[in-house]
Design a protein around this motif. Structure first.
Motif, PDB file in Angstrom:
ATOM      1  N   UNK A  21     108.134  10.223 -33.087  1.00 38.29           N
ATOM      2  CA  UNK A  21     108.155   9.642 -31.724  1.00 38.29           C
ATOM      3  C   UNK A  21     108.567  10.373 -30.650  1.00 38.29           C
ATOM      4  N   UNK A  22     109.800  10.873 -30.600  1.00 37.12           N
ATOM      5  CA  UNK A  22     110.114  11.395 -29.279  1.00 37.12           C
ATOM      6  C   UNK A  22     109.395  12.860 -29.470  1.00 37.12           C
ATOM      7  N   UNK A  23     108.911  13.452 -30.200  1.00 35.33           N
ATOM      8  CA  UNK A  23     108.178  14.704 -30.110  1.00 35.33           C
ATOM      9  C   UNK A  23     106.776  14.253 -29.481  1.00 35.33           C
ATOM     10  N   UNK A  24     106.128  13.223 -30.144  1.00 30.54           N
ATOM     11  CA  UNK A  24     105.005  12.429 -29.416  1.00 30.54           C
ATOM     12  C   UNK A  24     105.096  12.208 -28.053  1.00 30.54           C
ATOM     13  N   UNK A  25     106.014  11.921 -27.454  1.00 32.62           N
ATOM     14  CA  UNK A  25     106.326  11.307 -26.165  1.00 32.62           C
ATOM     15  C   UNK A  25     106.696  12.785 -25.290  1.00 32.62           C
ATOM     16  N   UNK A  30     104.267  16.639 -21.451  1.00 36.87           N
ATOM     17  CA  UNK A  30     103.686  17.861 -21.260  1.00 36.87           C
ATOM     18  C   UNK A  30     102.449  17.912 -20.686  1.00 36.87           C
ATOM     19  N   UNK A  31     101.462  16.809 -21.275  1.00 38.01           N
ATOM     20  CA  UNK A  31     100.008  16.666 -20.806  1.00 38.01           C
ATOM     21  C   UNK A  31      99.961  16.403 -19.195  1.00 38.01           C
ATOM     22  N   UNK A  32     101.046  15.302 -19.005  1.00 38.93           N
ATOM     23  CA  UNK A  32     101.201  14.839 -17.531  1.00 38.93           C
ATOM     24  C   UNK A  32     101.607  16.238 -16.722  1.00 38.93           C
ATOM     25  N   UNK A  33     102.606  16.957 -17.023  1.00 40.21           N
ATOM     26  CA  UNK A  33     103.156  18.001 -16.236  1.00 40.21           C
ATOM     27  C   UNK A  33     101.813  19.030 -16.082  1.00 40.21           C
ATOM     28  N   UNK A  85      91.224  19.641 -25.738  1.00 38.25           N
ATOM     29  CA  UNK A  85      92.958  19.852 -26.065  1.00 38.25           C
ATOM     30  C   UNK A  85      93.641  19.312 -24.850  1.00 38.25           C
ATOM     31  N   UNK A  86      93.208  18.860 -23.918  1.00 38.90           N
ATOM     32  CA  UNK A  86      94.302  18.108 -23.162  1.00 38.90           C
ATOM     33  C   UNK A  86      94.279  16.640 -23.280  1.00 38.90           C
ATOM     34  N   UNK A  87      93.197  16.132 -24.184  1.00 43.15           N
ATOM     35  CA  UNK A  87      93.221  14.631 -24.420  1.00 43.15           C
ATOM     36  C   UNK A  87      94.053  14.640 -25.607  1.00 43.15           C
ATOM     37  N   UNK A  88      94.095  15.617 -26.724  1.00 41.99           N
ATOM     38  CA  UNK A  88      94.860  15.671 -27.928  1.00 41.99           C
ATOM     39  C   UNK A  88      96.336  15.671 -27.340  1.00 41.99           C
ATOM     40  N   UNK A  89      96.530  16.400 -26.409  1.00 44.87           N
ATOM     41  CA  UNK A  89      98.105  16.668 -25.944  1.00 44.87           C
ATOM     42  C   UNK A  89      98.310  15.235 -25.398  1.00 44.87           C
ATOM     43  N   UNK A  90      97.589  14.671 -24.382  1.00 48.44           N
ATOM     44  CA  UNK A  90      97.886  13.628 -23.871  1.00 48.44           C
ATOM     45  C   UNK A  90      98.195  12.451 -24.645  1.00 48.44           C
ATOM     46  N   UNK A  91      97.380  12.383 -25.903  1.00 46.07           N
ATOM     47  CA  UNK A  91      97.615  11.305 -26.705  1.00 46.07           C
ATOM     48  C   UNK A  91      98.818  11.458 -27.705  1.00 46.07           C
ATOM     49  N   UNK A  94      99.022  16.072 -30.952  1.00 44.73           N
ATOM     50  CA  UNK A  94      99.398  17.600 -31.058  1.00 44.73           C
ATOM     51  C   UNK A  94     100.511  17.906 -30.035  1.00 44.73           C
ATOM     52  N   UNK A  95     101.109  18.995 -30.586  1.00 47.49           N
ATOM     53  CA  UNK A  95     102.391  19.637 -29.636  1.00 47.49           C
ATOM     54  C   UNK A  95     101.903  20.531 -28.588  1.00 47.49           C
ATOM     55  N   UNK A  96     102.486  20.828 -27.535  1.00 46.50           N
ATOM     56  CA  UNK A  96     102.202  21.881 -26.583  1.00 46.50           C
ATOM     57  C   UNK A  96     102.009  23.106 -27.291  1.00 46.50           C
ATOM     58  N   UNK A  97     102.871  23.474 -28.339  1.00 47.16           N
ATOM     59  CA  UNK A  97     102.765  24.910 -28.756  1.00 47.16           C
ATOM     60  C   UNK A  97     101.308  24.863 -29.751  1.00 47.16           C
TER      61      UNK A  97
END
Length: 120
Positions: A21-25, A30-33, A85-91, A94-97
């Motif tokens: 959960x913390x990794x998802x947050x 990261x997507x917001x940044x 990719x942006x949507x997957x990160x924002x959801x 997936x991770x930034x990496x």
């Protein structure tokens, strides 16, 4: 922001769930940044502040290493026209990496969820 927790009172499954959960947050942040940095880039904020590059500006503002700032800026630029990719990160899917690695591949290959990051 964070409540001190006695981890010895949690089950292994609960600890794992909290970690995921913390990794998802973190991915969502990261997507917001990336979105904010993109707008700041459009406004040429770094140049206006006298920085040589957006990466230099991001490193200074976010207290990041220059390498970390470069990764963030490069990924922002590479995903500008890759909304999937942006949507997957924002959801938080997936991770930034993973997004960073996928952004280096010019065509859409999906999220390659069956591969670990080194496989991407």
């Amino acid at each position: 922001m964070f409540v001190t927790m006695r981890f010895d009172q949690l089950t292994t499954d609960e600890l794992e769930r909290r970690l995921v959960e913390s990794r998802r947050a973190r991915s969502q942040l990261d997507a917001h940044d990336i979105d904010v940095i993109e707008e700041l880039d459009r406004r040429q904020t770094a140049t206006g502040d006298g920085c040589r590059s957006l990466s230099e500006w991001v490193a200074a503002r976010l207290d990041l290493s220059l390498d970390s700032a470069r990764r963030l800026v490069r990924t922002m630029r590479r995903t500008a026209h890759r909304p999937e990719l942006r949507e997957a990160l924002a959801s938080g899917e997936v991770s930034f990496d993973r997004v960073e690695a996928l952004s280096r591949i010019p065509e859409d290959v999906g999220l390659l969820a069956h591969l670990d990051i080194s496989g991407v």
